[in-house]
Design a protein around this motif. Structure first.
Motif, PDB file in Angstrom:
ATOM      1  N   LEU A 273      -0.932  26.828  17.063  1.00 46.60           N
ATOM      2  CA  LEU A 273       0.280  27.471  16.641  1.00 46.60           C
ATOM      3  C   LEU A 273       1.322  26.369  16.492  1.00 46.60           C
ATOM      4  O   LEU A 273       1.599  25.658  17.461  1.00 46.60           O
ATOM      5  N   PHE A 274       1.863  26.197  15.265  1.00 48.41           N
ATOM      6  CA  PHE A 274       2.806  25.105  15.062  1.00 48.41           C
ATOM      7  C   PHE A 274       3.758  25.390  13.918  1.00 48.41           C
ATOM      8  O   PHE A 274       3.510  26.239  13.061  1.00 48.41           O
ATOM      9  N   LEU A 275       4.850  24.650  13.921  1.00 43.10           N
ATOM     10  CA  LEU A 275       5.840  24.666  12.853  1.00 43.10           C
ATOM     11  C   LEU A 275       5.635  23.400  12.041  1.00 43.10           C
ATOM     12  O   LEU A 275       5.554  22.314  12.603  1.00 43.10           O
ATOM     13  N   ASP A 276       5.509  23.530  10.728  1.00 37.70           N
ATOM     14  CA  ASP A 276       5.266  22.386   9.848  1.00 37.70           C
ATOM     15  C   ASP A 276       6.517  22.140   9.006  1.00 37.70           C
ATOM     16  O   ASP A 276       6.874  22.964   8.166  1.00 37.70           O
ATOM     17  N   LEU A 277       7.175  21.015   9.248  1.00 36.07           N
ATOM     18  CA  LEU A 277       8.382  20.643   8.511  1.00 36.07           C
ATOM     19  C   LEU A 277       8.075  19.448   7.622  1.00 36.07           C
ATOM     20  O   LEU A 277       7.394  18.516   8.050  1.00 36.07           O
ATOM     21  N   ARG A 278       8.562  19.480   6.377  1.00 39.19           N
ATOM     22  CA  ARG A 278       8.370  18.338   5.487  1.00 39.19           C
ATOM     23  C   ARG A 278       9.584  18.208   4.579  1.00 39.19           C
ATOM     24  O   ARG A 278      10.126  19.196   4.096  1.00 39.19           O
ATOM     25  N   TYR A 279       9.963  16.943   4.333  1.00 37.84           N
ATOM     26  CA  TYR A 279      11.101  16.660   3.459  1.00 37.84           C
ATOM     27  C   TYR A 279      10.651  15.691   2.380  1.00 37.84           C
ATOM     28  O   TYR A 279      10.220  14.576   2.667  1.00 37.84           O
ATOM     29  N   ASP A 280      10.697  16.135   1.115  1.00 33.16           N
ATOM     30  CA  ASP A 280      10.411  15.273  -0.035  1.00 33.16           C
ATOM     31  C   ASP A 280      11.717  14.584  -0.425  1.00 33.16           C
ATOM     32  O   ASP A 280      12.735  15.239  -0.628  1.00 33.16           O
ATOM     33  N   LEU A 281      11.695  13.261  -0.555  1.00 34.62           N
ATOM     34  CA  LEU A 281      12.934  12.516  -0.796  1.00 34.62           C
ATOM     35  C   LEU A 281      13.539  12.786  -2.164  1.00 34.62           C
ATOM     36  O   LEU A 281      14.752  12.809  -2.302  1.00 34.62           O
ATOM     37  N   ASP A 282      12.724  12.963  -3.201  1.00 30.58           N
ATOM     38  CA  ASP A 282      13.244  13.277  -4.536  1.00 30.58           C
ATOM     39  C   ASP A 282      12.311  14.307  -5.159  1.00 30.58           C
ATOM     40  O   ASP A 282      11.349  13.961  -5.831  1.00 30.58           O
ATOM     41  N   ILE A 283      12.585  15.577  -4.936  1.00 26.59           N
ATOM     42  CA  ILE A 283      11.673  16.652  -5.336  1.00 26.59           C
ATOM     43  C   ILE A 283      11.480  16.740  -6.851  1.00 26.59           C
ATOM     44  O   ILE A 283      10.464  17.216  -7.326  1.00 26.59           O
ATOM     45  N   ALA A 284      12.426  16.220  -7.638  1.00 27.06           N
ATOM     46  CA  ALA A 284      12.319  16.295  -9.097  1.00 27.06           C
ATOM     47  C   ALA A 284      11.460  15.168  -9.684  1.00 27.06           C
ATOM     48  O   ALA A 284      11.015  15.260 -10.824  1.00 27.06           O
ATOM     49  N   ALA A 285      11.206  14.116  -8.941  1.00 29.17           N
ATOM     50  CA  ALA A 285      10.438  12.971  -9.448  1.00 29.17           C
ATOM     51  C   ALA A 285       8.952  13.304  -9.538  1.00 29.17           C
ATOM     52  O   ALA A 285       8.442  14.149  -8.813  1.00 29.17           O
ATOM     53  N   LYS A 286       8.252  12.610 -10.447  1.00 26.66           N
ATOM     54  CA  LYS A 286       6.809  12.807 -10.596  1.00 26.66           C
ATOM     55  C   LYS A 286       6.068  12.354  -9.339  1.00 26.66           C
ATOM     56  O   LYS A 286       5.124  12.984  -8.894  1.00 26.66           O
ATOM     57  N   THR A 287       6.494  11.240  -8.748  1.00 32.02           N
ATOM     58  CA  THR A 287       5.937  10.740  -7.490  1.00 32.02           C
ATOM     59  C   THR A 287       7.093  10.493  -6.537  1.00 32.02           C
ATOM     60  O   THR A 287       8.075   9.856  -6.897  1.00 32.02           O
ATOM     61  N   THR A 288       6.969  11.018  -5.313  1.00 28.41           N
ATOM     62  CA  THR A 288       8.050  10.879  -4.338  1.00 28.41           C
ATOM     63  C   THR A 288       7.492  10.713  -2.932  1.00 28.41           C
ATOM     64  O   THR A 288       6.474  11.309  -2.595  1.00 28.41           O
ATOM     65  N   PRO A 289       8.137   9.892  -2.106  1.00 28.76           N
ATOM     66  CA  PRO A 289       7.728   9.789  -0.704  1.00 28.76           C
ATOM     67  C   PRO A 289       8.164  11.030   0.083  1.00 28.76           C
ATOM     68  O   PRO A 289       9.092  11.737  -0.326  1.00 28.76           O
ATOM     69  N   TYR A 290       7.488  11.282   1.193  1.00 25.96           N
ATOM     70  CA  TYR A 290       7.887  12.381   2.064  1.00 25.96           C
ATOM     71  C   TYR A 290       7.740  11.966   3.530  1.00 25.96           C
ATOM     72  O   TYR A 290       7.030  11.020   3.860  1.00 25.96           O
ATOM     73  N   ILE A 291       8.439  12.704   4.389  1.00 30.17           N
ATOM     74  CA  ILE A 291       8.264  12.594   5.831  1.00 30.17           C
ATOM     75  C   ILE A 291       8.005  14.004   6.350  1.00 30.17           C
ATOM     76  O   ILE A 291       8.495  14.982   5.782  1.00 30.17           O
ATOM     77  N   GLY A 292       7.206  14.109   7.373  1.00 38.45           N
ATOM     78  CA  GLY A 292       6.876  15.424   7.901  1.00 38.45           C
ATOM     79  C   GLY A 292       6.720  15.403   9.409  1.00 38.45           C
ATOM     80  O   GLY A 292       6.606  14.351  10.034  1.00 38.45           O
ATOM     81  N   LEU A 293       6.712  16.605   9.979  1.00 36.33           N
ATOM     82  CA  LEU A 293       6.539  16.744  11.415  1.00 36.33           C
ATOM     83  C   LEU A 293       5.928  18.106  11.713  1.00 36.33           C
ATOM     84  O   LEU A 293       6.390  19.121  11.196  1.00 36.33           O
ATOM     85  N   LYS A 294       4.878  18.107  12.527  1.00 41.27           N
ATOM     86  CA  LYS A 294       4.297  19.348  13.046  1.00 41.27           C
ATOM     87  C   LYS A 294       4.607  19.387  14.534  1.00 41.27           C
ATOM     88  O   LYS A 294       4.355  18.432  15.263  1.00 41.27           O
ATOM     89  N   ILE A 295       5.164  20.518  14.975  1.00 41.25           N
ATOM     90  CA  ILE A 295       5.507  20.721  16.379  1.00 41.25           C
ATOM     91  C   ILE A 295       4.941  22.074  16.787  1.00 41.25           C
ATOM     92  O   ILE A 295       5.099  23.052  16.068  1.00 41.25           O
ATOM     93  N   GLY A 296       4.268  22.119  17.929  1.00 43.75           N
ATOM     94  CA  GLY A 296       3.728  23.383  18.389  1.00 43.75           C
ATOM     95  C   GLY A 296       2.916  23.229  19.656  1.00 43.75           C
ATOM     96  O   GLY A 296       3.195  22.375  20.486  1.00 43.75           O
ATOM     97  N   TYR A 297       1.877  24.055  19.768  1.00 42.97           N
ATOM     98  CA  TYR A 297       1.011  24.065  20.949  1.00 42.97           C
ATOM     99  C   TYR A 297      -0.434  24.106  20.491  1.00 42.97           C
ATOM    100  O   TYR A 297      -0.784  24.866  19.592  1.00 42.97           O
ATOM    101  N   GLN A 298      -1.270  23.280  21.117  1.00 45.52           N
ATOM    102  CA  GLN A 298      -2.699  23.263  20.823  1.00 45.52           C
ATOM    103  C   GLN A 298      -3.423  24.079  21.880  1.00 45.52           C
ATOM    104  O   GLN A 298      -3.376  23.766  23.064  1.00 45.52           O
ATOM    105  N   PHE A 299      -4.107  25.143  21.433  1.00 44.96           N
ATOM    106  CA  PHE A 299      -4.921  25.960  22.328  1.00 44.96           C
ATOM    107  C   PHE A 299      -6.363  25.492  22.229  1.00 44.96           C
ATOM    108  O   PHE A 299      -6.785  24.964  21.199  1.00 44.96           O
ATOM    109  N   LEU A 300      -7.121  25.697  23.263  1.00 39.63           N
ATOM    110  CA  LEU A 300      -8.547  25.397  23.238  1.00 39.63           C
ATOM    111  C   LEU A 300      -9.316  26.703  23.370  1.00 39.63           C
ATOM    112  O   LEU A 300      -9.099  27.470  24.300  1.00 39.63           O
ATOM    113  N   PHE A 301     -10.208  26.949  22.424  1.00 37.76           N
ATOM    114  CA  PHE A 301     -11.010  28.171  22.424  1.00 37.76           C
ATOM    115  C   PHE A 301     -12.487  27.819  22.303  1.00 37.76           C
ATOM    116  O   PHE A 301     -12.854  26.701  21.959  1.00 37.76           O
ATOM    117  N   GLY A 302     -13.325  28.797  22.535  1.00 41.41           N
ATOM    118  CA  GLY A 302     -14.750  28.680  22.227  1.00 41.41           C
ATOM    119  C   GLY A 302     -15.497  27.636  23.013  1.00 41.41           C
ATOM    120  O   GLY A 302     -16.223  26.838  22.455  1.00 41.41           O
TER     121      GLY A 302
END
Length: 131
Positions: A1-30
């Motif tokens: 269960l996590f929140l996925d955040l991402r920011y594209d530096l220039d969304i209108a460009a054909k190629t653009t760098p991005y930074i992202g972050l996933k924050i949440g909790y890892q469960f173990l099952f099975g």
């Protein structure tokens, strides 16, 4: 269960760098939870067995990369690197040792030692598609 955040530096460009972050909790099952034998060291009278015990944990996964267009509107491919701090393992050992009793008999003893939690991480190469 996590929140996925991402920011594209220039969304209108054909190629653009991005930074992202996933924050949440890892469960173990099975069947992932439980005691895993790790290793043992011993001599003729003593033995130390080491175990790990997987537990769920906080997820923290930062990433960087770039997004490029596949030529059609709203279709992109992403390439990135991320670092995932993995769930901790509880580390403990069981120390088996023998003592000589006052009557000359051998007394077997077991002692559990808790070593705390150990965090590990993994660097990942990511490829994904946006539509």
């Amino acid at each position: 269960l996590f929140l996925d955040l991402r920011y594209d530096l220039d969304i209108a460009a054909k190629t653009t760098p991005y930074i992202g972050l996933k924050i949440g909790y890892q469960f173990l099952f099975g069947g992932c939870e439980g005691e895993d034998y790790f290793m043992s060291v011993y001599d003729s009278n003593n033995e130390l067995e080491l175990y790990t015990d997987d537990v769920g944990a906080f997820l923290f996964q930062p990433s960087i990369g770039f997004r490029t267009s596949l030529g059609k509107k709203n279709r992109f491919i992403n390439f990135g690197l991320s670092y995932n701090i993995r769930q901790p393992k509880k580390l403990y050992g069981i120390y088996h040792y023998n003592q000589l009793g006052q009557d000359g008999s051998i007394i077997n003893n077991d002692e559990r030692m808790d070593f705390g939690k150990s965090y590990s991480g993994v660097l990942m190469f990511n490829i994904s598609f946006d539509y």
